[in-house]
Design a protein around this motif. Structure first.
Motif, PDB file in Angstrom:
ATOM      1  N   GLU A  35       1.946 -10.882  15.290  1.00 23.81           N
ATOM      2  CA  GLU A  35       2.890  -9.551  15.333  1.00 23.81           C
ATOM      3  C   GLU A  35       3.340  -9.219  13.805  1.00 23.81           C
ATOM      4  OE1 GLU A  35       7.373  -8.647  17.062  1.00 23.81           O
ATOM      5  OE2 GLU A  35       6.385 -10.417  17.657  1.00 23.81           O
ATOM      6  N   PHE A  36       3.486 -10.367  12.915  1.00 17.02           N
ATOM      7  CA  PHE A  36       3.882 -10.196  11.532  1.00 17.02           C
ATOM      8  C   PHE A  36       2.642  -9.506  10.896  1.00 17.02           C
ATOM      9  CE2 PHE A  36       2.292 -11.974   7.260  1.00 17.02           C
ATOM     10  CZ  PHE A  36       2.965 -11.286   6.346  1.00 17.02           C
ATOM     11  N   LEU A  37       1.476 -10.076  10.988  1.00 14.03           N
ATOM     12  CA  LEU A  37       0.290  -9.402  10.336  1.00 14.03           C
ATOM     13  C   LEU A  37       0.112  -7.907  10.962  1.00 14.03           C
ATOM     14  CD1 LEU A  37      -2.031 -12.569  10.359  1.00 14.03           C
ATOM     15  CD2 LEU A  37      -1.127 -11.437   8.328  1.00 14.03           C
ATOM     16  N   ARG A  38       0.223  -7.566  12.226  1.00 10.59           N
ATOM     17  CA  ARG A  38      -0.098  -6.391  12.629  1.00 10.59           C
ATOM     18  C   ARG A  38       0.947  -5.231  12.018  1.00 10.59           C
ATOM     19  NH1 ARG A  38      -2.755  -4.563  17.041  1.00 10.59           N
ATOM     20  NH2 ARG A  38      -3.153  -6.586  17.876  1.00 10.59           N
ATOM     21  N   GLY A  39       2.335  -5.680  11.859  1.00 13.95           N
ATOM     22  CA  GLY A  39       3.023  -4.539  11.534  1.00 13.95           C
ATOM     23  C   GLY A  39       2.952  -4.687   9.834  1.00 13.95           C
ATOM     24  N   TRP A  40       2.594  -5.743   9.057  1.00 16.59           N
ATOM     25  CA  TRP A  40       2.346  -5.750   7.665  1.00 16.59           C
ATOM     26  C   TRP A  40       1.379  -5.030   7.401  1.00 16.59           C
ATOM     27  CZ3 TRP A  40      -1.056  -8.679   4.605  1.00 16.59           C
ATOM     28  CH2 TRP A  40      -0.754  -8.502   3.121  1.00 16.59           C
ATOM     29  N   ILE A  41       0.112  -5.147   7.919  1.00 13.62           N
ATOM     30  CA  ILE A  41      -1.062  -4.570   7.807  1.00 13.62           C
ATOM     31  C   ILE A  41      -1.163  -2.975   8.070  1.00 13.62           C
ATOM     32  CG2 ILE A  41      -3.656  -4.283   7.758  1.00 13.62           C
ATOM     33  CD1 ILE A  41      -3.361  -7.603   7.948  1.00 13.62           C
ATOM     34  N   LEU A  42      -0.989  -3.142   9.420  1.00  8.96           N
ATOM     35  CA  LEU A  42      -1.487  -1.653   9.992  1.00  8.96           C
ATOM     36  C   LEU A  42      -0.188  -0.708  10.099  1.00  8.96           C
ATOM     37  CD1 LEU A  42      -2.995  -2.932  13.286  1.00  8.96           C
ATOM     38  CD2 LEU A  42      -3.919  -2.401  11.297  1.00  8.96           C
ATOM     39  N   LYS A  43       1.058  -0.980   9.898  1.00  5.63           N
ATOM     40  CA  LYS A  43       2.230   0.188   9.805  1.00  5.63           C
ATOM     41  C   LYS A  43       2.667  -0.075   8.360  1.00  5.63           C
ATOM     42  CE  LYS A  43       4.063  -0.923  14.493  1.00  5.63           C
ATOM     43  NZ  LYS A  43       5.348  -1.628  15.228  1.00  5.63           N
ATOM     44  N   GLU A  44       2.781  -1.122   7.495  1.00  6.42           N
ATOM     45  CA  GLU A  44       3.178  -1.047   6.262  1.00  6.42           C
ATOM     46  C   GLU A  44       2.073  -0.187   5.542  1.00  6.42           C
ATOM     47  OE1 GLU A  44       5.607  -3.754   3.747  1.00  6.42           O
ATOM     48  OE2 GLU A  44       5.915  -4.592   5.599  1.00  6.42           O
ATOM     49  N   ASP A  76      -2.163   3.456   2.791  1.00  2.97           N
ATOM     50  CA  ASP A  76      -2.289   3.346   1.610  1.00  2.97           C
ATOM     51  C   ASP A  76      -3.488   2.369   1.253  1.00  2.97           C
ATOM     52  OD1 ASP A  76      -0.480   1.388   2.558  1.00  2.97           O
ATOM     53  OD2 ASP A  76      -0.153   0.949   0.387  1.00  2.97           O
ATOM     54  N   TRP A  77      -4.067   1.600   2.135  1.00  3.03           N
ATOM     55  CA  TRP A  77      -5.074   0.680   2.129  1.00  3.03           C
ATOM     56  C   TRP A  77      -6.244   1.392   2.323  1.00  3.03           C
ATOM     57  CZ3 TRP A  77      -4.064  -4.935   3.609  1.00  3.03           C
ATOM     58  CH2 TRP A  77      -2.879  -5.675   2.794  1.00  3.03           C
ATOM     59  N   ARG A  78      -7.565   0.847   1.710  1.00  2.53           N
ATOM     60  CA  ARG A  78      -8.805   1.638   2.179  1.00  2.53           C
ATOM     61  C   ARG A  78      -8.916   1.374   3.702  1.00  2.53           C
ATOM     62  NH1 ARG A  78     -12.595  -0.229  -2.992  1.00  2.53           N
ATOM     63  NH2 ARG A  78     -11.420   1.268  -4.481  1.00  2.53           N
ATOM     64  N   VAL A  80      -8.587  -1.896   6.291  1.00  2.00           N
ATOM     65  CA  VAL A  80      -7.458  -1.762   7.524  1.00  2.00           C
ATOM     66  C   VAL A  80      -8.478  -2.150   8.929  1.00  2.00           C
ATOM     67  CG1 VAL A  80      -6.137  -0.407   8.716  1.00  2.00           C
ATOM     68  CG2 VAL A  80      -5.943  -0.318   6.504  1.00  2.00           C
ATOM     69  N   GLY A  81      -9.495  -1.377   8.843  1.00  2.89           N
ATOM     70  CA  GLY A  81     -10.232  -1.411  10.177  1.00  2.89           C
ATOM     71  C   GLY A  81     -10.838  -2.706  10.425  1.00  2.89           C
ATOM     72  N   LEU A 127       3.741 -11.023  -1.071  1.00  3.46           N
ATOM     73  CA  LEU A 127       2.411 -10.690  -0.368  1.00  3.46           C
ATOM     74  C   LEU A 127       1.623  -9.657  -1.462  1.00  3.46           C
ATOM     75  CD1 LEU A 127       3.913 -10.473   3.075  1.00  3.46           C
ATOM     76  CD2 LEU A 127       2.679 -12.283   1.939  1.00  3.46           C
ATOM     77  N   PRO A 128       0.578  -9.439  -1.192  1.00  7.25           N
ATOM     78  CA  PRO A 128      -0.148  -8.257  -2.008  1.00  7.25           C
ATOM     79  C   PRO A 128       0.202  -6.928  -1.613  1.00  7.25           C
ATOM     80  CG  PRO A 128      -1.786  -9.357  -0.551  1.00  7.25           C
ATOM     81  CD  PRO A 128      -0.380 -10.268  -0.596  1.00  7.25           C
ATOM     82  N   GLU A 129       0.325  -6.325  -2.470  1.00  7.22           N
ATOM     83  CA  GLU A 129       0.496  -4.718  -2.288  1.00  7.22           C
ATOM     84  C   GLU A 129      -0.651  -3.979  -2.063  1.00  7.22           C
ATOM     85  OE1 GLU A 129       2.975  -2.294  -2.537  1.00  7.22           O
ATOM     86  OE2 GLU A 129       4.486  -4.209  -2.351  1.00  7.22           O
ATOM     87  N   ASN A 130      -1.758  -4.365  -2.458  1.00  2.00           N
ATOM     88  CA  ASN A 130      -2.901  -3.789  -1.980  1.00  2.00           C
ATOM     89  C   ASN A 130      -4.153  -4.815  -2.238  1.00  2.00           C
ATOM     90  OD1 ASN A 130      -5.093  -1.664  -1.659  1.00  2.00           O
ATOM     91  ND2 ASN A 130      -3.510  -0.219  -2.315  1.00  2.00           N
ATOM     92  N   VAL A 131      -5.190  -4.408  -1.337  1.00  2.00           N
ATOM     93  CA  VAL A 131      -6.660  -5.253  -1.530  1.00  2.00           C
ATOM     94  C   VAL A 131      -7.589  -4.375  -1.518  1.00  2.00           C
ATOM     95  CG1 VAL A 131      -7.750  -7.147  -0.659  1.00  2.00           C
ATOM     96  CG2 VAL A 131      -5.108  -7.046  -0.300  1.00  2.00           C
ATOM     97  N   PRO A 132      -8.062  -3.751  -2.614  1.00  3.36           N
ATOM     98  CA  PRO A 132      -8.833  -2.753  -2.822  1.00  3.36           C
ATOM     99  C   PRO A 132     -10.345  -3.237  -2.706  1.00  3.36           C
ATOM    100  CG  PRO A 132      -7.845  -2.837  -4.737  1.00  3.36           C
ATOM    101  CD  PRO A 132      -7.144  -3.863  -4.022  1.00  3.36           C
TER     102      PRO A 132
END
Length: 719
Positions: free
Chosen positions: A200-209, A213-215, A219-220, A318-323
């Protein structure tokens, strides 16, 4: 988000089990270095950390191959990799080691905190065990017959002949590589990180937050993993090489390398702080720190799902971005050191960066080409011909050509000094060039802040291209011929060269993240110090003082001979043949596959009008780009051919096209087209054609241009 108080930039820790190739460089280290150099020019508080990953089975496996110890392997390759990065301008603030005591201490503490807080769980499973060697076997210590291709030398994690990913249970007749005996299954207990608790945390943090702005590729991949259901993941292994598990009774167990390696970013930061009298904690515990991980796509899950879960549990930011970048292929095929199909950084350095071969300029040549083909959104392809072409047509003919002309003319027409600018004579061309300088600063800022380094570098070269046109239009050398009769023309010459020199200084600032060695040579020629490279100075027209004497011009880049490129291609195929012969010797004598460039039977012809089905990877080899036709003329004694000059954004190419029966030259000037840019050049009627225009043919045989629905900048990729 407001500007962060500080930045912590990481690049994936490379295994210290062998040399690293240019695909690694393009994937994580070069883009990270460009970003960090830009941040430093912005005078921002930034720390750039990396280091050797020195644990895991890859190290003892390599030790077995070389007949030595794991410690000897890491002691051998760590300094080589570190020096390779330095030779190619990768400017880490610290390049650390996971074998260092401070890392062992940090990793054990990290595990201990999670374990005592109940964030880990233990499980008993059955794993392969070598009774003679009295040890559990990691996947790479097990060999057997591949169920896919029948290779008798497949490993427990992958068959290196057919490339299939495997598990030890899938192997036919598995044996231990330590004793040669068949292993047995034996119960063992390990600690696991229950990722399923954090879906639940990861889904919200990655997909919603960060979904916007991530590539998209990042995200995919994360979404696919989360949607598939996260499972507990082991954080310990039965191995005698690594960080001992800090729990009583855990003899013979070490931290799994995927758990210990990313903690290396933290231990490296600690060591940097100790070395520089700093406090490491704000870089990992203060929300005002921006953490960015630069990685390749094969590390996305570790850096976007597993490590963030670990950081959250441990109380870190946590990381702001992972390009993450996609993969860099080589001459149309996947790069692989084990298959011999790669260009090692060490080899490039030895062949190109010796002082007599061009030194730092040739390091910048590689940096430039890798950035120009950066696999930011899809896999890209390094070719030696492409390297030579980009170097010659862009770095030499555009960038270096402008700088050289500006200095030569300044010495010839202005006494070797920066001339005065006469404001009363400023014209529209001058104003336009001044605006271009300011606009370039903004474009580069926007692109780099959004991790679009390929686009940012394009803007640098595009400004040099515009500067060349400005100088060509002004023709100060022509004006100089009339000075005896019209001495007032000197003011026009002064204005032109003053702006060209100020633009050269701006080019140094803009190019510094990409071409650091070349920029140092430019600073020497301009007799200025590194302080001028501050981003605050970008866009200024007062970087070089009027009357200031500048040094004589030096060539920024040498010529690359065709013979040098031919030698590299030959060397590449020789390495491939050697590796294939070695693989065949360990795989039952199977004949090696053909080299990538030799796979297709050139004499084969399709039996039907429809062409054979291809895979997506075949299509991805095409480099399709938009272009604008600048000029067109008929080819003598060729009724069907037109000679076109096509603007591709970073260069202008000559393309011979068989469309003369369908279009008059004046009909198509200004037309936008789609060009196959990585097609091998060929001579037609004595003219070298450097690409192919895509056309569609209707039922009547009439050809029609394939072009964008709306006007688009030349050079835009087509996918």
């Amino acid at each position: 988000m407001n500007q962060p108080k500080r930045y912590l930039i990481t690049a994936a820790l490379p295994y210290a089990n062998g040399l690293k190739h240019i695909g690694h460089l393009a994937g994580a280290y070069l883009p990270a270095d460009i970003y960090v150099r830009y941040l430093r020019a912005q005078q921002r508080d930034v720390v750039f950390v990396c280091g050797s990953d020195e644990h895991g089975t890859a190290i003892p496996i390599q030790a077995m191959k070389e007949g030595t110890t794991a410690q000897a392997i890491i002691d051998k390759y760590h300094p080589i990799i570190q020096q390779n990065f330095a030779d190619l301008g990768i400017s880490f603030d610290i390049y650390h080691r996971t074998s260092a005591p401070i890392h062992h201490e940090t990793a054990r503490e990290f595990f201990d905190v999670l374990n005592k807080n109940g964030d880990l769980e233990t499980r008993e499973t059955e794993q392969y065990y070598d009774e003679q060697a009295q040890t559990f076997l990691a996947d790479r210590y097990i060999k057997g017959t591949c169920p896919n291709c029948g290779n008798p030398g497949a490993y427990g994690d992958q068959c290196e002949k057919c490339g299939t990913s495997l598990s030890p249970d899938e192997l036919i007749n598995p044996v231990s590589t330590l004793s040669g005996n068949a292993p047995v299954k034996k119960a063992t207990t390990h600690w696991y990180l229950p990722l399923n608790r954090h879906e639940e945390f990861l889904r919200g943090w990655i997909l919603k937050e960060h979904g916007e702005d991530w590539r998209p590729s990042v995200v995919g991949q994360c979404k696919s993993w989360i949607d598939g259901g996260l499972q507990p993941r082991a954080v310990t292994r039965d191995l005698d090489w690594g960080i001992k598990v800090p729990v009583e009774g855990a003899d013979g167990k070490v931290l799994y390398v995927w758990f210990d390696a990313p903690i290396g970013y933290i231990s490296a930061t600690k060591q940097w702080a100790l070395d520089n009298g700093k406090n490491w904690e704000p870089y990992w515990n203060d929300e005002e720190t921006k953490l960015v991980h630069f990685i390749g796509k094969d590390n996305i899950v570790f850096h976007c799902i597993i490590f963030p879960a670990m950081l959250k549990l441990h109380g870190n930011i946590l990381p702001e971005n992972v390009p993450a970048n996609e993969f860099l292929n080589l001459e149309g095929d996947k790069m692989s050191t084990s298959r011999g199909w790669s260009i090692e950084m060490e080899d490039y350095i030895n062949d190109w960066i010796k002082p007599e071969n061009g030194g730092g300029a040739m390091a910048d040549a590689l940096r430039y080409y890798l950035t120009s083909i950066a696999p930011e959104s899809k896999d890209s392809d390094f070719t030696w011909k492409g390297f030579q072409q980009a170097y010659t047509s862009e770095l030499v003919s555009v960038f270096a050509n402008f700088v050289n002309r500006a200095f030569v003319l300044m010495h010839k027409l202005c006494g070797g000094k920066v001339p005065v600018f006469h404001n009363d004579l400023i014209d529209d061309q001058d104003k336009q060039l001044i605006e271009e300088i300011k606009a370039t600063k903004e474009k580069i800022e926007t692109a780099i802040e959004q991790y679009r380094f390929r686009e940012a570098q394009f803007e640098v070269i595009d400004l040099a291209r515009k500067a060349n046109k400005y100088m060509q239009d002004k023709e100060p050398w022509i004006l100089a011929k009339s000075l005896a009769e019209k001495p007032e023309l000197q003011k026009q010459i002064d204005n032109c060269l003053h702006l060209c020199l100020q633009l050269t200084a701006n080019l140094a600032i803009f190019a510094n993240p990409f071409l650091p060695f070349t920029v140092q040579k430019m600073l020497h020629m301009m007799k200025v110090v590194d302080k001028m490279l501050s981003w605050d100075n970008a866009g200024s027209l007062k970087l070089l003082s009027v009357g200031y004497t500048l040094r004589a011009p030096e060539l920024l880049f040498r010529k690359i001979e065709d013979s040098e490129i031919a030698a590299q291609i030959e060397k590449l195929h020789a390495r491939l043949a050697k590796a294939q012969a070695a693989l065949a010797a360990t795989s039952g004598g199977a004949a090696p596959a053909a080299a990538p460039a030799e796979k297709a039977d050139k004499s084969a012809k399709p039996e039907a009008a429809a062409k054979a089905e291809i895979q997506y990877d075949d299509f991805a080899k095409l480099d399709l780009r938009t272009g604008t036709i600048l000029s067109a003329e008929k080819v003598e004694k060729a009724d069907k051919l037109l000679k076109l000059q096509v603007d591709l954004g970073t260069e202008t190419r000559t393309i011979v096209s068989g469309i003369a029966m369908h279009y008059q030259p004046d009909q198509i000037v200004g037309k936008q087209v789609v060009v196959v840019t990585n097609l091998a050049s060929r001579k037609m009627r004595g003219i070298e054609s450097q690409g192919m225009i895509l056309m569609a043919e209707d039922a009547s045989g009439k050809l029609h241009f394939v072009n964008p629905e709306e006007k688009i900048n030349p050079g835009a990729g087509v996918s």
